[in-house]
Write a protein that holds these residues in place. Structure first.
Motif, short mmCIF file in Angstrom:
data_model
loop_
_atom_site.label_atom_id
_atom_site.label_comp_id
_atom_site.label_asym_id
_atom_site.label_seq_id
_atom_site.Cartn_x
_atom_site.Cartn_y
_atom_site.Cartn_z
N ARG A 199 -3.93 -3.15 7.88
CA ARG A 199 -5.03 -4.07 7.61
C ARG A 199 -4.58 -5.53 7.65
NH1 ARG A 199 -8.15 -6.66 3.97
NH2 ARG A 199 -10.38 -6.22 3.81
N TYR B 179 -2.65 2.52 6.25
CA TYR B 179 -3.80 1.60 6.21
C TYR B 179 -3.44 0.25 5.60
CZ TYR B 179 -8.36 -0.33 5.16
OH TYR B 179 -9.44 -1.17 5.07
N GLU C 147 -3.96 -11.97 0.57
CA GLU C 147 -4.78 -12.00 1.76
C GLU C 147 -4.65 -13.34 2.49
OE1 GLU C 147 -8.66 -9.66 2.40
OE2 GLU C 147 -8.69 -10.38 0.35
N TYR C 148 -4.50 -13.26 3.79
CA TYR C 148 -4.40 -14.39 4.71
C TYR C 148 -3.07 -15.13 4.61
CZ TYR C 148 -9.19 -13.10 4.72
OH TYR C 148 -10.32 -12.35 4.78
N GLN D 19 -12.70 -0.26 -2.15
CA GLN D 19 -12.72 1.03 -1.46
C GLN D 19 -12.37 2.10 -2.48
OE1 GLN D 19 -13.65 1.94 1.44
NE2 GLN D 19 -13.90 -0.03 2.43
N GLY E 170 -6.08 -11.19 14.12
CA GLY E 170 -7.43 -11.71 14.38
C GLY E 170 -7.48 -13.22 14.18
N HIS F 35 -17.21 -9.98 9.80
CA HIS F 35 -17.23 -9.61 11.22
C HIS F 35 -18.37 -10.25 11.99
CE1 HIS F 35 -14.22 -6.85 9.69
NE2 HIS F 35 -13.74 -6.86 10.91
N GLY G 219 -17.18 -0.30 16.55
CA GLY G 219 -15.91 -0.94 16.89
C GLY G 219 -15.40 -0.43 18.23
N TYR H 63 -21.91 -2.83 13.90
CA TYR H 63 -20.93 -3.09 12.84
C TYR H 63 -21.60 -3.77 11.65
CZ TYR H 63 -16.34 -4.11 10.86
OH TYR H 63 -15.24 -4.15 10.06
N GLY I 103 -8.22 -2.60 14.49
CA GLY I 103 -9.45 -2.49 13.70
C GLY I 103 -10.08 -1.12 13.84
N PHE J 103 -16.44 -13.46 12.74
CA PHE J 103 -15.34 -13.41 13.70
C PHE J 103 -15.71 -12.76 15.02
CE2 PHE J 103 -12.44 -13.83 9.89
CZ PHE J 103 -12.15 -15.13 10.19
N HIS K 62 -4.10 -6.47 11.25
CA HIS K 62 -5.40 -6.71 11.89
C HIS K 62 -5.91 -8.12 11.57
CE1 HIS K 62 -9.60 -5.95 13.01
NE2 HIS K 62 -9.98 -6.26 11.77
N VAL K 63 -5.86 -8.47 10.30
CA VAL K 63 -6.42 -9.75 9.87
C VAL K 63 -5.59 -10.91 10.43
CG1 VAL K 63 -6.80 -11.19 7.85
CG2 VAL K 63 -7.44 -8.79 7.80
C1 HEM Z 1 -13.31 -3.57 17.22
C2 HEM Z 1 -13.58 -4.40 16.35
C3 HEM Z 1 -13.16 -4.36 14.90
C4 HEM Z 1 -13.12 -3.32 14.01
C5 HEM Z 1 -13.49 -1.88 14.24
C6 HEM Z 1 -12.67 -3.87 12.76
C7 HEM Z 1 -12.46 -3.12 11.61
C8 HEM Z 1 -12.06 -3.63 10.39
C9 HEM Z 1 -11.84 -2.85 9.22
C10 HEM Z 1 -11.98 -1.34 9.12
C11 HEM Z 1 -11.50 -3.70 8.21
C12 HEM Z 1 -11.20 -3.36 6.76
C13 HEM Z 1 -12.45 -3.29 6.00
C14 HEM Z 1 -12.31 -2.96 4.55
O1 HEM Z 1 -11.37 -3.42 3.88
O2 HEM Z 1 -13.16 -2.26 4.02
C15 HEM Z 1 -11.50 -5.03 8.76
C16 HEM Z 1 -11.23 -6.19 8.04
C17 HEM Z 1 -11.14 -7.45 8.62
N1 HEM Z 1 -11.31 -7.76 9.98
FE1 HEM Z 1 -11.88 -6.48 11.43
N2 HEM Z 1 -12.45 -5.21 12.90
C18 HEM Z 1 -12.73 -5.54 14.21
C19 HEM Z 1 -12.62 -6.79 14.79
C20 HEM Z 1 -12.16 -7.91 14.13
C21 HEM Z 1 -11.87 -9.14 14.79
C22 HEM Z 1 -11.99 -9.43 16.28
C23 HEM Z 1 -11.48 -9.99 13.81
C24 HEM Z 1 -11.10 -11.42 14.12
C25 HEM Z 1 -10.67 -12.28 13.37
C26 HEM Z 1 -11.51 -9.29 12.54
C27 HEM Z 1 -11.19 -9.82 11.29
C28 HEM Z 1 -11.13 -9.11 10.11
C29 HEM Z 1 -10.85 -9.70 8.82
C30 HEM Z 1 -10.58 -11.18 8.54
C31 HEM Z 1 -10.87 -8.66 7.89
C32 HEM Z 1 -10.63 -8.79 6.38
C33 HEM Z 1 -11.93 -8.96 5.65
C34 HEM Z 1 -11.79 -9.21 4.17
O3 HEM Z 1 -10.69 -9.26 3.66
O4 HEM Z 1 -12.80 -9.38 3.50
N3 HEM Z 1 -11.92 -8.02 12.78
N4 HEM Z 1 -11.85 -4.96 10.10
#
Ligand code: HEM
Ligand code: HEM
Lengths: 498, 185
Positions: free
Chosen positions: A89, A85, A154-155, B102, A96, A369, A454, A415, A64, A372, A92-93
């Protein structure tokens, strides 16, 4: 209590090394046949799930942070296809959701179910093996995404066969927990068990539907969101709430505020959440009624949200003293407030006019966020500290835990505020005719702030890992940190099993 | 209430879930506007389809939507290209609607940088994939210089097909009628 004898065998928490005090009549014969002695330690399955969840949480958060940096400094790690990226992404999802949230909270479920049912887990062996299967499978799936094999929605990015394996493993997990519930000694079902039943039973249906094939055009989008929202609502939220319903009365040594309100909250959640999927395509090219039904159901989600708010609020009222001394409880409060906040926010995002402005903006990212991290991560931290102290009877470092707490709270606020505010600005700009390219300069510092927050979050979680490691490798301690830990088994009867 | 057993709970939960499943998943299948392509819509050619697979593989969908809504924020696009209709997505398997912007919406990119503008548009798109910041210093789009020339061509074919069918001259209606049957067979 109808059956006091198994109670003593099960819920008096043993020191780590104790042999499993299982009696033959505690189990069905079949799982005994497949039992691997080395894995048949009490709570071994639960620990494997829980600590795997913590591991993936750190990996997901690290990725993230990398993503967040790329969003204002795109040259960062540029040119390596696997670290682009668009590939990081989904990793990450998926880590998570399927790593951190699913595994961590299944750990909590594997802890709660034997205690609430006064019955040994149907099979520790199966529990441990499924956890390792889940870990390896997830690792494989994520590597496949990095190699460019994503399914692309997604997902549901995990490609075949990794996606189907998740479904199969879940059925084994559900079977393990469900069998324990079926042969239980305690006939009453505490509210946490209802939520766990709701989590484990429908999962294979919507998971398979969402992953097995592509449908055509808009139908595909509708199925995608039906699946995804059930994943958040019926899988992650229910497991999270089950955990909070279990630990909060124990942390406070008092029963829940109202059993009737839990009942209302549970049934309205079960009735409305599955209808929510369509709120991801509000104003979109979907049939009118899909949108109407989902918007209505999303707003009706206010009922379970407010029920939860009142129930936990009533339980927590006037407990500032406990909050001060018990970090685990403080995390529960953060999780509770974030859950209520996320859900109220979600209902707001489903209001047609607000969605017209805020869909496609960073507001959604902030909402996600808060859910989560604010709810998911804080709730799991609450459970972990609770488990170390009250169940394993080990003193963790209070100082590290304080740091962990404030870094988590600070990082989450940073955040959510940076992205929420940015989302509002983007929505306003676009509504007044500006283009996407026109807001790029505006985004810069908000993205920097998000990456910074983050970073704080990530440092906090590393402290958690360090603290867990130190605590688990040192022996049980004499003087417990908060000095208030009562025996797990006492509160089980009085507090939890209403 | 205290002594409720799991069996009635499971029956009731299944009923509630089944209700939503019927309403949100089964019922839309019978909505006719979902199961028919918009007039003039054409199926993707094999190279466009390859390009689409690259779009999926590289995760473009996480930053770019392909959906114009009838709301104030999309007014400029609505005026220029119209609102997205369900039939527009008939050949999209899987769908790529997207949830985030974005970067800009791409559902009409085939009109913005279309084939009609000749080599210039093509060179722009490929150059932009390779180095977005050469064209817009503020852009945060990743550089896709690691794609092969062929992949870049295919991706460009795909992107140029998006929404292009909307302005195709009437004559192409015949092709539009042929291609769907081909695609289905
Ligand atoms: C250090 C902590 C974290 C940072 C810096 C971070 C950062 C990010 C970033 C940059 C994105 C993409 C945003 C975008 O598309 O504009 C994202 C998406 C996402 N993150 Fe994180 N994240 C963190 C923690 C978490 C955790 C712990 C989860 C646990 C499940 C999580 C779940 C998600 C999900 C589900 C998305 C997709 C959201 C969507 O599609 O609408 N994140 N995150
Ligand atoms: C009453 C409860 C909730 C309601 C009504 C709700 C509503 C919504 C709405 C309307 C969106 C779509 C926003 C948009 O794209 O315009 C959304 C997105 C999302 N929500 Fe919630 N939400 C609720 C609770 C939660 C909770 C507790 C979580 C996490 C545990 C969560 C996770 C997500 C995720 C991951 C997305 C992003 C989907 C995506 O675009 O990729 N929601 N929610």
């Amino acid at each position: 209590m109808t059956n006091p004898s198994p109670l003593t065998t099960i819920s008096v928490t043993p020191p780590e090394t104790a042999a499993p005090a299982l009696r033959s009549d505690d189990r069905l014969t079949f799982p005994k046949m497949i039992a691997i002695p080395a894995l048949e330690r009490r709570d071994y399955a639960m620990q494997t799930w829980l600590f795997s969840g913590v591991f993936w949480m750190v990996v997901a958060a690290s990725i993230g942070v990398i993503e967040a940096v790329k969003l204002f400094y795109p040259e960062f790690l540029q040119g390596i296809p696997a670290l682009a990226y668009g590939r990081l992404r989904p990793v990450h999802v998926n880590l998570g959701i399927f790593g951190f949230m699913s595994m961590g909270y299944l750990g909590a479920a594997f802890y709660m179910v034997p205690r609430l049912t006064q019955t040994a887990l149907y099979s520790e062996t199966l529990g441990v093996l499924t956890a390792w299967g889940w870990n390896l499978n997830l690792m494989g799936g994520v590597l496949a995404i990095l190699m460019g094999l994503s399914k692309g929605k997604e997902y549901e990015e995990l490609p075949f066969p990794f996606d189907m394996m998740v479904g199969i493993l879940e059925i084994l997990i559900a079977g393990n927990l469900f069998s324990t519930i079926t042969v239980r000694k305690e006939s009453r079902l505490y509210v946490s068990l209802w939520y766990i039943l709701l989590a484990i039973i429908p999962f294979p249906i919507y998971y398979t539907l969402g992953n097995v094939m592509n449908f055509r055009g808009i139908e595909d989008a509708i199925v995608n969101w039906f699946y995804s929202h059930n994943l958040f609502g019926l899988w992650l939220t229910t497991l999270g709430l089950a955990t909070l319903y279990y630990i909060v009365p124990k942390q406070l040594n008092k029963p829940l505020y109202s059993h009737a309100i839990s009942f209302l909250g549970f049934w309205t959640l079960a009735a409305f959440y599955p209808w929510n999927g369509g709120h991801h395509v509000i104003w979109g090219p979907v049939p009118e009624w899909v949108m109407t039904a989902s918007v209505t159901a999303s707003i009706a989600m206010l009922i379970p949200t407010i029920a939860t708010m009142v129930n936990f609020g009533g339980t927590a009222w006037g407990t500032q003293g406990v909050m001060k001394r018990d970090i685990s409880y403080r995390f529960s409060i953060v999780a509770y407030l974030s859950y209520v906040g996320t859900s109220l926010w979600g209902s707001g995002l489903a209001i047609m006019d607000l969605n017209a402005k805020l869909h496609f903006t960073s507001t959604t990212i902030a909402h996600v966020h808060l859910g989560f991290v604010g709810f998911g991560l804080a709730g799991l931290a609450a459970f972990i500290y609770f488990y170390l102290e009250r169940s394993l009877k080990r003193g963790y470092s209070r100082k590290l835990a304080e740091w962990h707490f404030w870094l988590t709270v600070g990082g989450t606020i940073g955040y959510v505020v940076s992205m929420g505010w940015l989302g509002w600005l983007e929505g306003s700009e676009w509504a007044s005719g500006n283009s996407v390219q026109g807001v790029m300069a505006l985004r810069y510092w908000y993205n920097v702030a998000r990456a910074g927050s983050g970073g704080l979050l990530l440092i906090g979680q590393l402290l958690l890992v360090w603290n867990i490691w130190k605590t688990m490798t040192s022996g049980p301690s004499e003087g417990l940190v908060t000095g208030m830990a009562s025996d797990e088994s006492n509160t089980l009867k009085e507090g939890a099993a209403v | 209430m205290r002594f409720i057993r799991e069996f009635p709970i499971i029956v009731a939960l299944s009923f509630l879930f089944g209700l939503a499943f019927t309403g949100l998943v089964l019922a839309p299948v019978f909505a006719s506007d979902i199961s028919e392509p918009t007039p003039k819509l054409v199926a993707y050619t094999p190279t466009e389809q390859h390009g689409r697979e690259i779009y999926i593989r590289e995760g473009c969908v996480y930053c770019h939507s392909q959906q114009v809504r009838n709301v104030k924020a999309d007014q400029n696009m609505v005026d220029a290209y119209g609102v997205s209709k369900s039939g527009d997505y008939f050949y999209d398997i899987p769908h790529l609607l997207g949830t985030s912007r974005q970067g800009p919406d791409l559902s009409n990119e085939g009109q913005v940088w279309g084939k009609a503008s000749g080599d210039f548009a093509r060179e722009y798109l490929i150059g932009h994939f390779k180095n977005p910041r050469e064209y817009n210093p503020q852009s945060i789009m990743p550089s896709y210089s690691y794609l092969s020339d062929r992949e870049l061509e295919e991706l460009t074919d795909y992107v140029q097909s998006l929404g292009a069918w909307k302005i195709a001259p009437e004559a192409t209606e015949t092709t539009a009628e042929i291609t769907p049957t081909e695609a289905q067979s």
